[in-house]
Motif scaffolding. Structure first.
Motif, PDB file in Angstrom:
ATOM      1  N   ARG A  36      23.171  15.953  31.634  1.00 12.52           N
ATOM      2  CA  ARG A  36      24.235  16.710  30.972  1.00 12.52           C
ATOM      3  C   ARG A  36      25.487  16.769  31.842  1.00 12.52           C
ATOM      4  O   ARG A  36      26.602  16.613  31.357  1.00 12.52           O
ATOM      5  CB  ARG A  36      23.732  18.113  30.629  1.00 12.52           C
ATOM      6  N   ALA A  37      25.308  16.934  33.154  1.00 12.51           N
ATOM      7  CA  ALA A  37      26.453  16.955  34.067  1.00 12.51           C
ATOM      8  C   ALA A  37      27.141  15.596  34.092  1.00 12.51           C
ATOM      9  O   ALA A  37      28.376  15.523  34.117  1.00 12.51           O
ATOM     10  CB  ALA A  37      25.992  17.349  35.469  1.00 12.51           C
ATOM     11  N   GLU A  38      26.355  14.527  34.052  1.00  9.75           N
ATOM     12  CA  GLU A  38      26.948  13.187  34.039  1.00  9.75           C
ATOM     13  C   GLU A  38      27.733  12.948  32.751  1.00  9.75           C
ATOM     14  O   GLU A  38      28.850  12.417  32.793  1.00  9.75           O
ATOM     15  CB  GLU A  38      25.845  12.139  34.182  1.00  9.75           C
ATOM     16  N   ARG A  39      27.164  13.355  31.612  1.00  3.41           N
ATOM     17  CA  ARG A  39      27.889  13.208  30.334  1.00  3.41           C
ATOM     18  C   ARG A  39      29.172  14.019  30.343  1.00  3.41           C
ATOM     19  O   ARG A  39      30.203  13.578  29.833  1.00  3.41           O
ATOM     20  CB  ARG A  39      26.996  13.633  29.168  1.00  3.41           C
ATOM     21  N   ARG A  40      29.123  15.201  30.928  1.00  5.61           N
ATOM     22  CA  ARG A  40      30.310  16.049  31.008  1.00  5.61           C
ATOM     23  C   ARG A  40      31.387  15.393  31.866  1.00  5.61           C
ATOM     24  O   ARG A  40      32.570  15.383  31.509  1.00  5.61           O
ATOM     25  CB  ARG A  40      29.946  17.418  31.589  1.00  5.61           C
ATOM     26  N   ASP A  41      30.984  14.810  33.001  1.00  6.30           N
ATOM     27  CA  ASP A  41      31.938  14.119  33.865  1.00  6.30           C
ATOM     28  C   ASP A  41      32.587  12.942  33.143  1.00  6.30           C
ATOM     29  O   ASP A  41      33.793  12.725  33.244  1.00  6.30           O
ATOM     30  CB  ASP A  41      31.258  13.629  35.145  1.00  6.30           C
ATOM     31  N   ILE A  42      31.784  12.187  32.412  1.00  9.24           N
ATOM     32  CA  ILE A  42      32.320  11.049  31.665  1.00  9.24           C
ATOM     33  C   ILE A  42      33.300  11.527  30.601  1.00  9.24           C
ATOM     34  O   ILE A  42      34.382  10.949  30.438  1.00  9.24           O
ATOM     35  CB  ILE A  42      31.172  10.232  31.035  1.00  9.24           C
ATOM     36  N   LEU A  44      35.066  14.288  30.617  1.00 10.67           N
ATOM     37  CA  LEU A  44      36.292  14.764  31.275  1.00 10.67           C
ATOM     38  C   LEU A  44      37.159  13.596  31.738  1.00 10.67           C
ATOM     39  O   LEU A  44      38.388  13.646  31.611  1.00 10.67           O
ATOM     40  CB  LEU A  44      35.940  15.669  32.453  1.00 10.67           C
ATOM     41  N   ASP A  45      36.528  12.546  32.270  1.00  9.43           N
ATOM     42  CA  ASP A  45      37.283  11.360  32.685  1.00  9.43           C
ATOM     43  C   ASP A  45      37.979  10.716  31.491  1.00  9.43           C
ATOM     44  O   ASP A  45      39.147  10.318  31.580  1.00  9.43           O
ATOM     45  CB  ASP A  45      36.365  10.343  33.363  1.00  9.43           C
ATOM     46  N   ARG A  48      40.930  12.924  30.497  1.00  5.93           N
ATOM     47  CA  ARG A  48      42.053  12.756  31.436  1.00  5.93           C
ATOM     48  C   ARG A  48      42.781  11.435  31.196  1.00  5.93           C
ATOM     49  O   ARG A  48      44.006  11.381  31.211  1.00  5.93           O
ATOM     50  CB  ARG A  48      41.551  12.813  32.876  1.00  5.93           C
TER      51      ARG A  48
END
Length: 72
Positions: A36-42, A44-45, A48
Motif C-alpha cells: 500500500r505504501a508503494e502504491r501510494r508513492d507511485i 504521488l509521483d 507530481r
C-alpha cells in the motif's frame, strides 16, 4: 520435579501452532502495508509529474471544439 518443570516451560503443540499462525498473519499484514505504501508513492509521483507538466493553452479550445461548443 525437573521433568515436570521442563514440560511446563516449553510451549505445547497448540501454542506452537498459534505462534506460527500469528507470525504468518503478521508477515501478511506487513506485506500489505508495504504494498500500500508503494502504491501510494507511485500515485504521488504520478500526481507530481502531472502537476509539473506545462499546460497547453490551446488544449481547452481544442476540447471545446471537439464537443462542438464555441471557443473562448
Amino acid at each position: 520435579m525437573t521433568t515436570a518443570t521442563l514440560r511446563l516451560a516449553t510451549p505445547t503443540a497448540f501454542e506452537r501452532i498459534l505462534q506460527r499462525a500469528a507470525l504468518g498473519l503478521s508477515r501478511h499484514v506487513d506485506r500489505r502495508i508495504a504494498a500500500r505504501a508503494e502504491r501510494r508513492d507511485i500515485a504521488l509521483d504520478m500526481l507530481r509529474e502531472q502537476q509539473a507538466r506545462k499546460q497547453d493553452p490551446r488544449a481547452l479550445d481544442h476540447a471545446l471544439a471537439q464537443m462542438g461548443l464555441p471557443r473562448r
